[in-house]
Design an enzyme around this catalytic site. Structure first.
Site, PDB file in Angstrom:
ATOM      1  N   ASP A  16      14.271   2.704   6.269  1.00 52.64           N
ATOM      2  CA  ASP A  16      13.423   1.947   5.329  1.00 52.64           C
ATOM      3  C   ASP A  16      14.266   1.276   4.246  1.00 52.64           C
ATOM      4  O   ASP A  16      14.161   0.062   4.019  1.00 52.64           O
ATOM      5  CB  ASP A  16      12.402   2.874   4.642  1.00 52.64           C
ATOM      6  CG  ASP A  16      11.303   3.341   5.581  1.00 52.64           C
ATOM      7  OD1 ASP A  16      11.469   3.192   6.799  1.00 52.64           O
ATOM      8  OD2 ASP A  16      10.283   3.872   5.083  1.00 52.64           O
ATOM      9  N   ALA A  45       1.527   4.217   3.443  1.00 51.11           N
ATOM     10  CA  ALA A  45       0.919   3.451   4.538  1.00 51.11           C
ATOM     11  C   ALA A  45       1.957   2.980   5.545  1.00 51.11           C
ATOM     12  O   ALA A  45       1.691   2.100   6.358  1.00 51.11           O
ATOM     13  CB  ALA A  45       0.160   2.261   3.969  1.00 51.11           C
ATOM     14  N   GLY A  46       3.169   3.546   5.483  1.00 51.63           N
ATOM     15  CA  GLY A  46       4.194   3.201   6.471  1.00 51.63           C
ATOM     16  C   GLY A  46       4.849   1.861   6.235  1.00 51.63           C
ATOM     17  O   GLY A  46       5.505   1.315   7.118  1.00 51.63           O
ATOM     18  N   PRO A  88       0.832  -1.202   0.000  1.00 56.26           N
ATOM     19  CA  PRO A  88       0.000   0.000   0.000  1.00 56.26           C
ATOM     20  C   PRO A  88       0.871   1.258   0.000  1.00 56.26           C
ATOM     21  O   PRO A  88       1.896   1.298   0.669  1.00 56.26           O
ATOM     22  CB  PRO A  88      -0.805  -0.108   1.310  1.00 56.26           C
ATOM     23  CG  PRO A  88      -0.558  -1.463   1.858  1.00 56.26           C
ATOM     24  CD  PRO A  88       0.637  -2.050   1.180  1.00 56.26           C
ATOM     25  N   GLY A 128       6.980   1.209   3.557  1.00 54.54           N
ATOM     26  CA  GLY A 128       8.220   1.293   2.781  1.00 54.54           C
ATOM     27  C   GLY A 128       8.028   1.126   1.287  1.00 54.54           C
ATOM     28  O   GLY A 128       8.959   0.721   0.579  1.00 54.54           O
ATOM     29  N   SER A 129       6.840   1.479   0.797  1.00 59.49           N
ATOM     30  CA  SER A 129       6.547   1.290  -0.625  1.00 59.49           C
ATOM     31  C   SER A 129       7.591   1.969  -1.528  1.00 59.49           C
ATOM     32  O   SER A 129       8.092   1.366  -2.479  1.00 59.49           O
ATOM     33  CB  SER A 129       5.137   1.829  -0.892  1.00 59.49           C
ATOM     34  OG  SER A 129       4.991   2.230  -2.194  1.00 59.49           O
ATOM     35  N   SER A 130       7.932   3.221  -1.227  1.00 55.71           N
ATOM     36  CA  SER A 130       8.846   3.945  -2.124  1.00 55.71           C
ATOM     37  C   SER A 130      10.221   3.292  -2.132  1.00 55.71           C
ATOM     38  O   SER A 130      10.824   3.095  -3.196  1.00 55.71           O
ATOM     39  CB  SER A 130       8.951   5.417  -1.708  1.00 55.71           C
ATOM     40  OG  SER A 130       9.368   5.528  -0.369  1.00 55.71           O
ATOM     41  N   ALA A 136      10.950   0.183  -1.446  1.00 56.54           N
ATOM     42  CA  ALA A 136      10.878  -1.147  -2.078  1.00 56.54           C
ATOM     43  C   ALA A 136      10.860  -1.024  -3.597  1.00 56.54           C
ATOM     44  O   ALA A 136      11.509  -1.810  -4.305  1.00 56.54           O
ATOM     45  CB  ALA A 136       9.639  -1.892  -1.581  1.00 56.54           C
TER      46      ALA A 136
HETATM   47  C1  MEV Z   1       9.279   5.800   8.215  1.00 54.78           C
HETATM   48  O1  MEV Z   1       9.141   4.440   7.872  1.00 54.78           O
HETATM   49  C2  MEV Z   1      10.070   5.917   9.486  1.00 54.78           C
HETATM   50  C3  MEV Z   1      10.269   7.340   9.967  1.00 54.78           C
HETATM   51  O2  MEV Z   1      11.046   7.245  11.165  1.00 54.78           O
HETATM   52  C4  MEV Z   1      10.989   8.187   8.958  1.00 54.78           C
HETATM   53  C5  MEV Z   1      12.457   7.813   8.784  1.00 54.78           C
HETATM   54  O3  MEV Z   1      13.019   7.113   9.593  1.00 54.78           O
HETATM   55  O4  MEV Z   1      13.019   8.276   7.779  1.00 54.78           O
HETATM   56  C6  MEV Z   1       8.965   8.012  10.325  1.00 54.78           C
END
Ligand code: MEV
Length: 320
Positions: A152, A104-105, A101, A107-109, A111
């Site tokens: 990420d 959505a946190g 997704p 790591g899409s970009s 990956a």
């Molecule tokens: C994003 O997956 C994690 C954050 O800590 C940003 C980062 O580490 O670059 C929010």
């Protein structure tokens, strides 16, 4: 002509998001339940050097020449060329797909950049080392997210659980006992860059308070590492929930994420927290095996769009 392809997993931050941008440690794991894929087809009858890039999910179908130089795909492709010391590409068609997704946190970009870099380098006959792929993906993350920590791209490039401190040598975690984790999607998209920028602004306005929150998060991360590496994985639950409370304090949670966390806890999860940049995206919960079904049912009833189960394997299996 067969394609040369590569995939890259998503990622989950178990502990320490945001604080990691401010030089505290974080723990992140690859998430193989979702992945990005890049396939490169040779197109010998196309004009020399014509590189077509297609990513249907974002409505993109352009040649490399048409992409702005700061487009993430252009940065990744030029990063591969620079790493390999080449100045032109044979005509080809690059197709990018992903089940991760977006915003959505997960790591899409990172990956996508990693799958793209790996596939292109393999197509050119020079597969890249994980560390070279990591360097290229970090350049893309910097363009996209401003001041990323690099966690990420690191966890996805190496596809292993990491204990990560920015600008420090990477440490891989030796997870002693397997763990069952649950992921639940709030269905709300939130780009990471603005979330990171918001935390940094609030930190600059009140460095003492925010610095103290980051230090408290760092202590949880260190404790979690000890638990993971000593086989006391179930002790992680309360640490996860405490990490979520601190993420609430730095204002990156939302009512929807809080509701999912509280639902998981009320249904018997050992701990739960948002994962990634927050503002939307996903939560992760730790649950004993016999509680998983109950927690999943409760999360779906509370509005989660979908859930995933993830078994974090012990170290030997993780590196096989
Ligand atoms: C994003 O997956 C994690 C954050 O800590 C940003 C980062 O580490 O670059 C929010």
């Amino acid at each position: 002509m067969p394609a040369i392809s590569a995939t890259a997993p998503g990622k989950l931050i178990l502990f320490g998001e945001h604080a990691v941008v401010h030089n505290r440690p974080a723990i992140a794991i690859p998430f193989n339940g979702v992945h990005a894929k890049a396939a490169v087809f040779a197109t010998p009858i196309a004009p020399t050097g014509r590189v077509r890039i297609e990513a249907q999910a974002i409505g993109l179908d352009q040649t490399l020449d048409q992409l702005a130089p700061d487009h993430p795909f252009a940065i990744a492709i030029h990063g591969v060329m620079k790493t390999l010391g080449i100045t032109w590409l044979p005509a080809c068609h690059i197709r990018i797909t992903s089940t991760i997704p977006i915003a959505a946190g997960m790591g899409s970009s990172a990956a996508v950049s990693i799958a793209l870099s790996r596939a292109l380098a393999a197509f050119l006959g020079h597969p890249l080392e994980d560390s070279a792929v990591n360097t290229i993906a970090f350049q893309v993350e910097q363009q996209l997210h401003g001041t990323p920590s690099g966690v990420d791209n690191t966890v996805i490039s190496f596809n292993r659980p990491v204990y990560f401190v920015r600008s420090q040598p990477i440490e891989f975690l030796k997870i002693r006992e397997p763990l069952d984790l649950l992921v639940a999607d709030s269905g709300i998209a939130a780009a990471t860059g603005p979330m990171v920028a918001g935390v940094s602004q609030r930190f600059n306005a009140d460095p003492d308070t925010y610095g103290a929150y980051f230090d408290q998060i760092a202590n949880l991360v260190r404790q979690a590492r000890m638990d993971l590496e000593s086989g006391a994985g179930n002790d992680l639950g309360p640490l996860m929930t405490q990490n979520h409370r601190l993420l609430q304090k730095i204002a990156v949670s939302t009512p929807e994420l809080d509701r999912l966390v509280e639902t998981a806890l009320a249904a018997g999860a050992l701990g739960a927290k948002l994962t990634g940049g927050g503002g939307g995206g996903n939560i992760i919960a730790l649950a004993a095996n016999h509680q998983i079904e109950k927690v999943v049912t409760a999360l779906l009833a509370a509005g989660a769009r979908r859930t995933w189960l993830l078994n974090l394997p012990r170290h030997e299996e993780a590196v096989s």
